[in-house]
Scaffold this active site. Structure first.
Site, PDB file in Angstrom:
ATOM      1  N   GLN A 222      -4.916  -6.033   3.453  1.00  0.00           N
ATOM      2  CA  GLN A 222      -4.588  -4.675   3.899  1.00  0.00           C
ATOM      3  C   GLN A 222      -5.514  -3.644   3.258  1.00  0.00           C
ATOM      4  OE1 GLN A 222       0.053  -5.883   3.520  1.00  0.00           O
ATOM      5  NE2 GLN A 222      -0.293  -3.690   3.680  1.00  0.00           N
ATOM      6  N   ARG A 369       6.927  -2.886   2.779  1.00  0.00           N
ATOM      7  CA  ARG A 369       7.114  -1.800   3.741  1.00  0.00           C
ATOM      8  C   ARG A 369       7.733  -0.577   3.068  1.00  0.00           C
ATOM      9  NH1 ARG A 369       8.731  -2.511  10.137  1.00  0.00           N
ATOM     10  NH2 ARG A 369       7.837  -0.540  10.739  1.00  0.00           N
ATOM     11  N   CYS A 370       7.178  -0.239   1.936  1.00  0.00           N
ATOM     12  CA  CYS A 370       7.667   0.950   1.232  1.00  0.00           C
ATOM     13  C   CYS A 370       6.642   1.365   0.200  1.00  0.00           C
ATOM     14  CB  CYS A 370       9.002   0.678   0.550  1.00  0.00           C
ATOM     15  SG  CYS A 370       8.865  -0.281  -0.952  1.00  0.00           S
ATOM     16  N   GLU A 739       7.379   3.140   7.307  1.00  0.00           N
ATOM     17  CA  GLU A 739       8.361   2.454   6.469  1.00  0.00           C
ATOM     18  C   GLU A 739       9.726   3.129   6.430  1.00  0.00           C
ATOM     19  OE1 GLU A 739       6.047   2.886   2.893  1.00  0.00           O
ATOM     20  OE2 GLU A 739       7.466   4.323   2.081  1.00  0.00           O
TER      21      GLU A 739
END
Ligand code: CDP
Length: 785
Positions: A222, A369-370, A739
């Site tokens: 990523q 996802r945060c 998110e």
């Protein structure tokens, strides 16, 4: 000529279909395992079956004897090249291949490189490792116990299993608030380990070319530029001779931020064999050894006035980080953004203490996802708020409304020191309450209760910080957090845009082109977007924590504006007037006093290569590095209604309402997709996902038979609404969204079930709320004889 219709050219606000889906749904994606290089070898990893053991010996002789085996690597061999250990993103160290001990089940012990993956796997099984088992620690309580075995005995100055012990906030002011309180509410929770489990596991293909000394690594990352820097530093290779390419990624969710041992080993293997080496992780390898999220024990108290005002909050967290502290987080914030808790509430005093511990588990704590622990913070916040409202006998919606930061109270300093810039929390709640038919549902719930049916309603309202940096406060390993975009407009008015972000399925190829369309009036279909190749994309910090729109998206707007500024000069030249006499409308410059005389952006592009004024540099391209002044603060209200079966503890979702404010939406359809995906992950965590460890440190849930991903069959329906409060400092008024629902959603589901079984007096059930856990709570109900 009339002004362009922005929606028709696919600009901001257009529900443009995702261009990348064209290749994805035709099976034409280019994922890591689709890449085949000439002469490529294959790598398999041997993992430890034990969670904690000393390695007495590793015998690789039988593996070497297998035909087709080209290389067998052990920690000892890595150590001779100073590669047995590598730095983590939190200034800790992590074993690449174990030398002295194994510290979690699934840790990498050796690897084999062979002509095909099956030979490599067989050869792994031929390696004999002699382990001396050691006592195992699987939670922070055991890690802190007297006489607990020291997990990181490899480190100097590490006398115990504590990684950090930290505090933030106003201890004295908070103590004072508690002295003045009419009531004190308490809650204690565990946010269990969870796994981001992208559909595509991790993998890499390292290709070292001895002739040119160039190392090319295709990998599931990523953040390819950060990896390039890390490889340059760890492998001591010149940075300009390293090319990292992240091809299509089948999801990331934070799992593909860290640098994993498999990547490092494939690089060394390629250097040693002078052949490309491919490593593709299998599902269990991914589930037991890579980037877990959460695993935090939270407890706290809320000081309350009798009229419902919150006077102060105390929080304590014990985080289980596993054997290596591998979170990605800015060095300034040791426990990440846990202290974003309670940011939407007007609370005079708050104090947070946080400890992090080593255990014999795979490294945990990635920002799944945060943004760095914000999920746990919001979960605790909204569970605490519901408990406090219940304790006071107040309506949970009214309790929230009473304590929200008011719309005219921005910028607002939050209890733990952030500065939020905008919000309409009350409006967001009202939209949600209206959508769910709040009053009517409360009546239905009361009616149902009389007939022995258990209905419940859960609310979760939150704001969270998205878009790290600014560079003053945010870094990864000292590298400041900003992002970048480069735009080249060719002479025919077609363009290529590259950014330092890296999409993993979020739709950047679609939405970034929409920003260019909005700024320049070029149809979005004339703009191709490329990300993920460090040889071509400008330096950027990558995509995680929903930072792309707040930072890279802003850079796209800024570079487009630079291009427009140059195009204006070209327009003045073409129209033979001074620049001051030129006006802009979407896609066209015209003379203020003669609006029908104008030139299109495409005509300006042609002029940039064929008819530029004297002294002007030819071409129409530029780049922008964007360092945001602040984080963006999207907010949301999630409301869930459920019915719990009193006979079995099974619960069904009756409705899920999401009201999100992510500022101005670039592509509403993409935003809705992000919210639905996030809610599904929230529902999964609340209802079914269970990955845990037995007393010996065996990972329970290391496959998709046990660790469940909800399918469309289980997933409830969602009703989406919006509030739009433009971000005051973002060039487009946009905030992140990716998110939000994963962060804020879980508390809504759990609060709904806890509301349904409120009569039991049970204060908390830890996620996942499996039927047996709910049933146990129901059978303990005080009003049942
Ligand atoms: O960093 P990441 O891409 O995961 O998250 P994001 O910035 O929240 O964006 C997720 C997707 O939603 C991207 O395709 C964005 O362009 C899109 N988005 C949008 O259309 N409007 C917004 N206000 C925020 C995001």
């Amino acid at each position: 000529m009339t002004a362009l219709d922005e929606i028709k050219i696919g600009g901001m606000g257009a529900r443009r279909k995702r261009v990348e889906d064209n290749r994805f749904i035709r099976g034409r994606g280019n994922y890591i395992d689709d890449i085949v290089l000439p002469g490529m070898l294959h790598m398999e990893i041997l993992r430890s079956p034990l969670a904690h053991a000393r390695i007495r010996s590793i015998d690789t002789s039988k593996a070497w004897d297998i035909p087709g085996v080209r290389l067998v690597l052990t920690g000892e061999m890595m150590a001779t090249r100073n590669l047995a250990w590598m730095p983590t993103l939190s200034y800790d160290t992590q074993a690449v291949l174990a030398t002295d001990k194994v510290r979690f089940q699934g840790q990498e012990v050796a690897c084999v490189i062979a002509d095909d993956p099956y030979i490599a796997k067989d050869a792994c099984e031929a390696i004999v490792v002699d382990y001396e088992p050691l006592p195992v620690i699987v939670n922070p309580t055991q890690a802190l116990a007297d006489g607990a075995p020291l997990i990181r005995d490899d480190k100097e100055n590490q006398p115990d299993n504590v990684i950090y012990d930290w505090e933030v906030g106003d201890r004295a002011g908070t103590d004072q608030a508690f002295e003045q309180a009419d009531h004190v509410s308490e809650i204690e929770l565990h946010y269990p380990r969870s796994h981001p489990s992208p559909l595509e596991c991790c993998g890499s293909i390292a290709d070292f070319d001895r002739a040119t000394s160039k190392l090319t690594v295709y990998m599931t990352s990523q953040a390819p530029h950060i990896v390039r820097a890390a490889v340059a530093l760890i492998a001591e290779l010149p940075e300009h001779m390293i090319r990292i390419i992240s091809p299509d990624l089948g999801g990331g969710f934070g799992n593909k931020v860290p640098v994993y041992p498999g990547y490092v080993m494939s690089i060394l293997a390629s250097i040693l064999t002078e052949r490309p080496v491919k490593w593709i992780e299998d599902r269990s390898g991914n589930l037991i050894s890579t980037g877990f999220g959460r695993d935090v024990y939270l407890k706290g108290q809320m000081a309350l006035r009798a009229d419902g005002r919150i006077l102060g909050v105390r929080m304590h967290t014990d985080a289980d980080h596993g054997a290596f502290f591998g979170d990605a987080q800015p060095s300034k914030f040791k426990i990440g953004l846990m202290h974003s808790a309670f940011s939407c509430y007007d609370i005079p005093a708050a104090h947070l203490t946080a400890r992090g511990m080593y255990t014999n588990k795979a490294p945990g704590g990635v920002a799944y996802r945060c943004s760095f622990r914000v999920t746990e913070a919001m979960f605790f916040q909204e569970r605490m708020v519901q408990a406090a409202a219940d304790d006071l006998g107040m309506d949970q919606a009214e309790f929230r409304r009473l304590n929200f930061v008011r719309d005219d109270d921005f910028p607002h300093r939050t209890p733990f020191g952030f500065l939020t810039d905008s919000g309409q929390y009350g409006k967001c709640l009202d939209v949600g309450l209206k959508a769910v038919g709040y009053e009517k549902f409360l009546e239905q719930k009361e009616e149902a209760r009389k007939r022995g049916r258990l209905l419940g309603i859960g609310i979760s309202t939150m704001t969270e910080p998205l878009g790290a940096g600014n560079s003053r406060e945010y870094d990864i390993l000292g590298i400041k957090m900003f992002d970048s975009a480069e735009l080249r407009v060719h002479m025919t008015g077609k363009a290529i845009l590259r950014t330092g972000a890296k999409t993993q399925g979020q739709g950047h190829e679609t939405t970034w082109a929409q920003i260019v369309a909005h700024e320049l009036g070029l149809p979005a279909e004339d703009v191709v977007v490329e990300e993920g190749d460090t040889d071509t994309a400008p330096f950027g910090m990558g995509t995680y924590a929903s930072r792309s729109t707040p930072v890279a998206g802003a850079a796209v707007a800024m570079v487009s504006r630079k291009i427009r500024a140059k195009a204006r000069k070209l327009a003045a030249h073409l129209l033979e007037v001074s620049e001051e006499d030129i006006e802009w409308e979407l896609g066209r410059f015209y003379i203020r006093s003669a609006p029908d005389q104008g030139v299109t952006i495409q005509e300006c592009a042609m002029a940039a290569y064929s008819n530029m004024p004297d002294g002007m540099e030819p071409g129409l391209e530029g780049n922008a590095y964007y360092d945001p002044p602040n984080l963006t603060w999207p907010f949301a209200c999630y409301i869930v209604t459920v019915e719990v079966d009193p006979e079995t503890g099974v619960w069904d979702v009756l409705s899920t309402i999401a009201v999100d404010d992510c500022g101005v939406r670039i592509n509403p359809m993409v935003v809705e997709g992000q919210i639905m995906g996030g809610l599904t992950e929230a529902y999964a965590m609340a209802s079914m996902q269970f990955i845990t460890f037995d007393a010996e440190g065996n990972c329970v849930g290391s496959n998709f038979m046990d660790y469940l991903l909800p399918t469309s069959w289980e997933t409830p329906g969602y009703e989406l609404h919006e509030v739009v409060t433009p971000c005051p400092h973002h060039p487009l008024g946009a905030k992140g969204i990716g998110e939000c629902a994963t962060v804020g959603g879980p508390a809504a589901f759990v609060n709904a079930v806890m509301d349904a079984i409120k009569d039991t007096g049970v204060r908390n059930i830890d996620m996942p709320l499996l039927p047996d856990r709910v049933y146990e709570a129901l059978t303990e109900r005080h009003d049942v004889s």
